[in-house]
Design a protein around this motif. Structure first.
Motif, PDB file in Angstrom:
ATOM      1  N   ALA A 181       9.226   1.168  -8.119  1.00  0.00           N
ATOM      2  CA  ALA A 181      10.406   0.714  -9.559  1.00  0.00           C
ATOM      3  C   ALA A 181      10.576  -0.405  -9.226  1.00  0.00           C
ATOM      4  N   GLU A 182      10.718  -1.249  -7.793  1.00  0.00           N
ATOM      5  CA  GLU A 182      10.814  -1.567  -7.714  1.00  0.00           C
ATOM      6  C   GLU A 182      10.043  -3.477  -7.819  1.00  0.00           C
ATOM      7  N   SER A 183       9.095  -3.519  -7.059  1.00  0.00           N
ATOM      8  CA  SER A 183       7.738  -3.559  -6.723  1.00  0.00           C
ATOM      9  C   SER A 183       6.887  -4.067  -8.328  1.00  0.00           C
ATOM     10  N   GLU A 184       7.778  -4.005  -9.330  1.00  0.00           N
ATOM     11  CA  GLU A 184       6.724  -4.295 -10.259  1.00  0.00           C
ATOM     12  C   GLU A 184       6.295  -6.254 -10.436  1.00  0.00           C
ATOM     13  N   GLY A 185       5.024  -6.217 -10.785  1.00  0.00           N
ATOM     14  CA  GLY A 185       4.437  -6.960 -11.401  1.00  0.00           C
ATOM     15  C   GLY A 185       3.020  -7.537  -9.372  1.00  0.00           C
ATOM     16  N   THR A 186       3.632  -6.682  -8.656  1.00  0.00           N
ATOM     17  CA  THR A 186       2.308  -7.198  -7.314  1.00  0.00           C
ATOM     18  C   THR A 186       1.667  -5.998  -7.139  1.00  0.00           C
ATOM     19  N   LEU A 187       0.475  -6.321  -6.599  1.00  0.00           N
ATOM     20  CA  LEU A 187      -0.267  -5.418  -6.539  1.00  0.00           C
ATOM     21  C   LEU A 187      -0.070  -5.013  -5.309  1.00  0.00           C
ATOM     22  N   VAL A 188      -0.445  -2.988  -5.637  1.00  0.00           N
ATOM     23  CA  VAL A 188       0.220  -2.253  -5.031  1.00  0.00           C
ATOM     24  C   VAL A 188      -1.331  -1.433  -4.763  1.00  0.00           C
ATOM     25  N   LEU A 189      -2.133  -1.566  -3.768  1.00  0.00           N
ATOM     26  CA  LEU A 189      -2.943  -0.169  -3.139  1.00  0.00           C
ATOM     27  C   LEU A 189      -2.690   0.732  -2.963  1.00  0.00           C
ATOM     28  N   GLY A 190      -4.134   1.722  -3.509  1.00  0.00           N
ATOM     29  CA  GLY A 190      -3.432   3.571  -3.600  1.00  0.00           C
ATOM     30  C   GLY A 190      -4.914   3.857  -2.625  1.00  0.00           C
ATOM     31  N   GLY A 203      -5.543   9.538  -5.252  1.00  0.00           N
ATOM     32  CA  GLY A 203      -3.980  10.949  -6.110  1.00  0.00           C
ATOM     33  C   GLY A 203      -2.746   9.883  -7.193  1.00  0.00           C
ATOM     34  N   TYR A 204      -2.909   8.385  -6.855  1.00  0.00           N
ATOM     35  CA  TYR A 204      -2.196   7.680  -6.796  1.00  0.00           C
ATOM     36  C   TYR A 204      -2.735   6.879  -8.735  1.00  0.00           C
ATOM     37  N   GLN A 205      -3.729   7.342  -8.987  1.00  0.00           N
ATOM     38  CA  GLN A 205      -3.645   6.483 -10.485  1.00  0.00           C
ATOM     39  C   GLN A 205      -3.061   7.582 -12.330  1.00  0.00           C
ATOM     40  N   GLY A 206      -2.709   5.981 -12.181  1.00  0.00           N
ATOM     41  CA  GLY A 206      -1.835   6.480 -13.576  1.00  0.00           C
ATOM     42  C   GLY A 206      -0.650   5.958 -13.420  1.00  0.00           C
ATOM     43  N   CYS A 207      -0.446   5.565 -12.159  1.00  0.00           N
ATOM     44  CA  CYS A 207       1.206   5.017 -11.738  1.00  0.00           C
ATOM     45  C   CYS A 207       1.038   3.972 -11.299  1.00  0.00           C
ATOM     46  N   GLY A 208       0.096   2.637 -11.854  1.00  0.00           N
ATOM     47  CA  GLY A 208       0.373   1.108 -11.829  1.00  0.00           C
ATOM     48  C   GLY A 208      -0.097   1.108 -10.141  1.00  0.00           C
ATOM     49  N   MET A 229       1.170  -1.284   0.400  1.00  0.00           N
ATOM     50  CA  MET A 229       0.080  -0.224   0.318  1.00  0.00           C
ATOM     51  C   MET A 229       1.092   1.745  -0.534  1.00  0.00           C
ATOM     52  N   ILE A 230       0.716   2.073  -0.323  1.00  0.00           N
ATOM     53  CA  ILE A 230       1.364   3.221  -0.653  1.00  0.00           C
ATOM     54  C   ILE A 230       0.073   5.064  -0.421  1.00  0.00           C
ATOM     55  N   ASP A 231       0.671   5.870   0.160  1.00  0.00           N
ATOM     56  CA  ASP A 231      -0.574   7.244   0.809  1.00  0.00           C
ATOM     57  C   ASP A 231       1.003   7.933   0.895  1.00  0.00           C
TER      58      ASP A 231
END
Length: 131
Positions: A76-85, A88-93, A1-3
């Protein structure tokens, strides 16, 4: 998760006349930014946490910088994993709750909102610990 969380140095009427960190200001407006609670002068803490609530990566940025470019760098290091946000973070995976005007919204389940509360709890603990 990111915030992200705003770290305000001053708010309200003092926003227009900050005396601290004026040399560090970047162009017009310095480190001023907007949050859900309104305008602030300071920085933003961007944090990536795992499913146990531990901070994996974080970055401090000026308050007026947008969220997506920094999120791409942090994730960048967590490509391929599901990250919830958040939205405000839409459009960046990042998998986020769809905006109301999206043409093809992704499904969003109630359990995802419950998982998103984990990062809000981490930020609340940081607030209580460090004021």
């Amino acid at each position: 998760m990111i915030d992200s969380k705003p770290l305000a140095c001053c708010k309200g009427t003092r926003y227009a006349r900050p005396r601290a960190m004026t040399e560090a200001g970047s162009g017009r407006g310095g480190h001023g930014g907007y949050s859900v609670r309104g305008r602030f002068y300071g920085f933003k803490l961007h944090a990536v946490i795992d499913d146990h609530g531990m901070i994996v990566r974080f970055a401090l940025a000026a308050g007026n910088e947008s969220d997506p470019p920094l999120a791409r760098t942090l994730l960048a290091e967590s490509e391929g994993t599901l990250v919830l946000g958040d939205r405000g973070y839409q459009g960046c995976g990042v998998y986020a709750q769809p905006k109301s005007n999206m043409k093809q919204p992704r499904p969003w389940w109630g359990a995802m909102g419950w998982l998103r509360k984990t990062i809000e709890t981490v930020f609340s603990r940081l607030d209580r610990s460090f004021h």
